[in-house]
Motif scaffolding. Structure first.
Motif, PDB file in Angstrom:
ATOM      1  N   UNK A 115     -24.481 -14.889  -5.748  1.00 42.23           N
ATOM      2  CA  UNK A 115     -23.214 -15.371  -6.298  1.00 42.23           C
ATOM      3  C   UNK A 115     -22.744 -14.458  -7.425  1.00 42.23           C
ATOM      4  N   UNK A 116     -23.679 -14.048  -8.303  1.00 45.13           N
ATOM      5  CA  UNK A 116     -23.315 -13.136  -9.385  1.00 45.13           C
ATOM      6  C   UNK A 116     -22.800 -11.804  -8.839  1.00 45.13           C
ATOM      7  N   UNK A 117     -23.454 -11.293  -7.784  1.00 44.64           N
ATOM      8  CA  UNK A 117     -22.999 -10.050  -7.159  1.00 44.64           C
ATOM      9  C   UNK A 117     -21.616 -10.236  -6.537  1.00 44.64           C
ATOM     10  N   UNK A 118     -21.371 -11.409  -5.966  1.00 47.19           N
ATOM     11  CA  UNK A 118     -20.056 -11.674  -5.373  1.00 47.19           C
ATOM     12  C   UNK A 118     -18.972 -11.753  -6.445  1.00 47.19           C
ATOM     13  N   UNK A 119     -19.319 -12.328  -7.588  1.00 47.02           N
ATOM     14  CA  UNK A 119     -18.348 -12.371  -8.690  1.00 47.02           C
ATOM     15  C   UNK A 119     -17.975 -10.950  -9.109  1.00 47.02           C
ATOM     16  N   UNK A 120     -18.992 -10.084  -9.235  1.00 45.01           N
ATOM     17  CA  UNK A 120     -18.743  -8.681  -9.551  1.00 45.01           C
ATOM     18  C   UNK A 120     -17.849  -8.041  -8.488  1.00 45.01           C
ATOM     19  N   UNK A 121     -18.127  -8.342  -7.200  1.00 38.35           N
ATOM     20  CA  UNK A 121     -17.343  -7.780  -6.109  1.00 38.35           C
ATOM     21  C   UNK A 121     -15.905  -8.290  -6.131  1.00 38.35           C
ATOM     22  N   UNK A 122     -15.706  -9.560  -6.477  1.00 36.95           N
ATOM     23  CA  UNK A 122     -14.352 -10.109  -6.554  1.00 36.95           C
ATOM     24  C   UNK A 122     -13.542  -9.391  -7.631  1.00 36.95           C
ATOM     25  N   UNK A 123     -14.196  -9.117  -8.773  1.00 37.07           N
ATOM     26  CA  UNK A 123     -13.518  -8.367  -9.839  1.00 37.07           C
ATOM     27  C   UNK A 123     -13.127  -6.974  -9.330  1.00 37.07           C
ATOM     28  N   UNK A 124     -14.069  -6.310  -8.629  1.00 37.70           N
ATOM     29  CA  UNK A 124     -13.780  -4.975  -8.088  1.00 37.70           C
ATOM     30  C   UNK A 124     -12.679  -5.040  -7.035  1.00 37.70           C
ATOM     31  N   UNK A 125     -12.717  -6.067  -6.188  1.00 36.49           N
ATOM     32  CA  UNK A 125     -11.686  -6.219  -5.154  1.00 36.49           C
ATOM     33  C   UNK A 125     -10.310  -6.415  -5.777  1.00 36.49           C
ATOM     34  N   UNK A 126     -10.262  -7.258  -6.799  1.00 35.95           N
ATOM     35  CA  UNK A 126      -8.975  -7.528  -7.441  1.00 35.95           C
ATOM     36  C   UNK A 126      -8.438  -6.272  -8.119  1.00 35.95           C
ATOM     37  N   UNK A 127      -9.339  -5.518  -8.728  1.00 35.04           N
ATOM     38  CA  UNK A 127      -8.920  -4.272  -9.363  1.00 35.04           C
ATOM     39  C   UNK A 127      -8.371  -3.294  -8.319  1.00 35.04           C
ATOM     40  N   UNK A 128      -9.076  -3.161  -7.189  1.00 32.41           N
ATOM     41  CA  UNK A 128      -8.604  -2.290  -6.112  1.00 32.41           C
ATOM     42  C   UNK A 128      -7.282  -2.791  -5.541  1.00 32.41           C
ATOM     43  N   UNK A 129      -7.151  -4.096  -5.406  1.00 36.16           N
ATOM     44  CA  UNK A 129      -5.914  -4.687  -4.893  1.00 36.16           C
ATOM     45  C   UNK A 129      -4.749  -4.377  -5.817  1.00 36.16           C
ATOM     46  N   UNK A 130      -4.993  -4.481  -7.114  1.00 38.90           N
ATOM     47  CA  UNK A 130      -3.947  -4.231  -8.103  1.00 38.90           C
ATOM     48  C   UNK A 130      -3.527  -2.758  -8.107  1.00 38.90           C
ATOM     49  N   UNK A 131      -4.520  -1.854  -8.138  1.00 39.93           N
ATOM     50  CA  UNK A 131      -4.215  -0.422  -8.198  1.00 39.93           C
ATOM     51  C   UNK A 131      -3.553   0.050  -6.909  1.00 39.93           C
ATOM     52  N   UNK A 132      -4.080  -0.371  -5.766  1.00 43.74           N
ATOM     53  CA  UNK A 132      -3.485   0.050  -4.491  1.00 43.74           C
ATOM     54  C   UNK A 132      -2.080  -0.506  -4.328  1.00 43.74           C
ATOM     55  N   UNK A 133      -1.824  -1.686  -4.877  1.00 43.56           N
ATOM     56  CA  UNK A 133      -0.478  -2.246  -4.829  1.00 43.56           C
ATOM     57  C   UNK A 133       0.497  -1.416  -5.652  1.00 43.56           C
ATOM     58  N   UNK A 134       0.011  -0.950  -6.822  1.00 43.98           N
ATOM     59  CA  UNK A 134       0.865  -0.100  -7.657  1.00 43.98           C
ATOM     60  C   UNK A 134       1.162   1.226  -6.960  1.00 43.98           C
TER      61      UNK A 134
END
Length: 320
Positions: A115-134
């Protein structure tokens, strides 16, 4: 009909004696207690000790003659003593009752790491989603390139952390799952629709891994419930609710399929809009995996507690 001598075991001879009393009478080894009709305690024969604190004689998890869970007169037959000689599955494999408590706690702890690793992955996913959207919206420049590089590095690091956590958890989970499966053969051998090998192999066979592990889990769950009684052949009894098992399995399948689709989309993505869409899919996949791991913790802890409580109650008598 009870034995006319010991009044404890079922009669099996024309004289109304049980097999033990008939043998003692033939050899002349009857004790004074036999003549009075008093029940004679029979000590179980042990050929292999179980781990301390689960099914040891005179310890938790084993019902001593006359103690909690022992059969009162007129309530025969009973389940075989826990911790005594092993039962044998239809394939001839011995079934030893062993404590799942330590492995269950370790599995739950490692699922917490997932679960902790997934939380880290969600943060990374959101960051990638934000940057790729820009980037998809046309934002360029040196600063944006630095953000994209950091997003890539964070995304890759999250993937490594997830893989390490998953492998460690998978190994311990499978050891625990196999142990509770073998315990289920002691509790209720007739309720196991799959051989014990499927407790591990079922996870790795393509297509079959979508439902075989669930079937094995449900068989274990039913056998570990308080209503699984022994009456020579297993008595039919209401099964405990499958809601917890089904909820865990449904979310696990959703997360598994979502991860495969998201991984395929991300590997094939070449443009910023495609990466943006794949990052959104991966965000959903990792969030689903987090929920599946939380439900798996509830499943593991509950099943471990069910087996521990069932073993500590000792053999259960079924009135005939």
């Amino acid at each position: 009909m009870l034995c006319t001598r010991c009044r404890h075991r079922a009669a099996s001879t024309p004289e109304g004696l049980c097999t033990t009393c008939a043998t003692e009478g033939a050899t002349g080894s009857a004790t004074p207690g036999d003549a009075t009709g008093a029940p004679q305690p029979v000590a179980p024969a042990f050929s292999k000790p179980d781990p301390a604190g689960f099914a040891q004689p005179e310890g938790p998890g084993f019902a001593q003659p006359g103690g909690p869970g022992s059969a009162p007169p007129g309530a025969l037959p009973t389940a075989p003593p826990l911790g005594a000689a092993p039962l044998y599955a239809p394939g001839g494999q011995p079934s030893w009752l062993r404590s799942p408590v330590g492995l269950g706690r370790a599995t739950a702890a490692l699922l917490g790491v997932v679960i902790a690793a997934d939380v880290f992955a969600v943060v990374a996913d959101f960051n990638m989603y934000d940057v790729s959207g820009a980037l998809a919206d046309g934002e360029l420049g040196a600063g944006m390139q630095d953000k994209a590089d950091r997003a890539d590095a964070l995304y890759a690091a999250a993937g490594v952390v997830q893989v390490v956590a998953l492998i460690a958890t998978m190994v311990v989970f499978l050891v625990w799952f196999y142990r509770v499966r073998v315990n289920a053969e002691v509790f209720a051998p007739d309720r196991q629709s799959k051989s014990r090998g499927w407790a591990i192999g079922g996870w790795f066979v393509p297509v079959a891994n979508l439902w075989f592990p669930r079937r094995v889990a449900l068989d274990i769950w039913d056998a570990s419930g308080p209503d699984a009684l022994w009456d020579g052949d297993l008595a039919v009894a209401p099964s405990p609710s499958h809601a917890r098992v089904n909820a865990w399995w449904a979310v696990w399948i959703v997360s598994l399929l979502a991860d495969r689709l998201a991984s395929t989309a991300y590997r094939s993505a070449e443009t910023a809009p495609e990466i943006h869409e794949a990052a959104g899919q991966m965000l959903f996949s990792d969030a689903a995996d987090m929920v599946a791991a939380a439900l798996a913790i509830l499943f593991v802890l509950r099943l471990t507690r069910m087996q521990d409580e069932k073993a500590r109650r000792g053999p259960v008598a079924v009135e005939v």
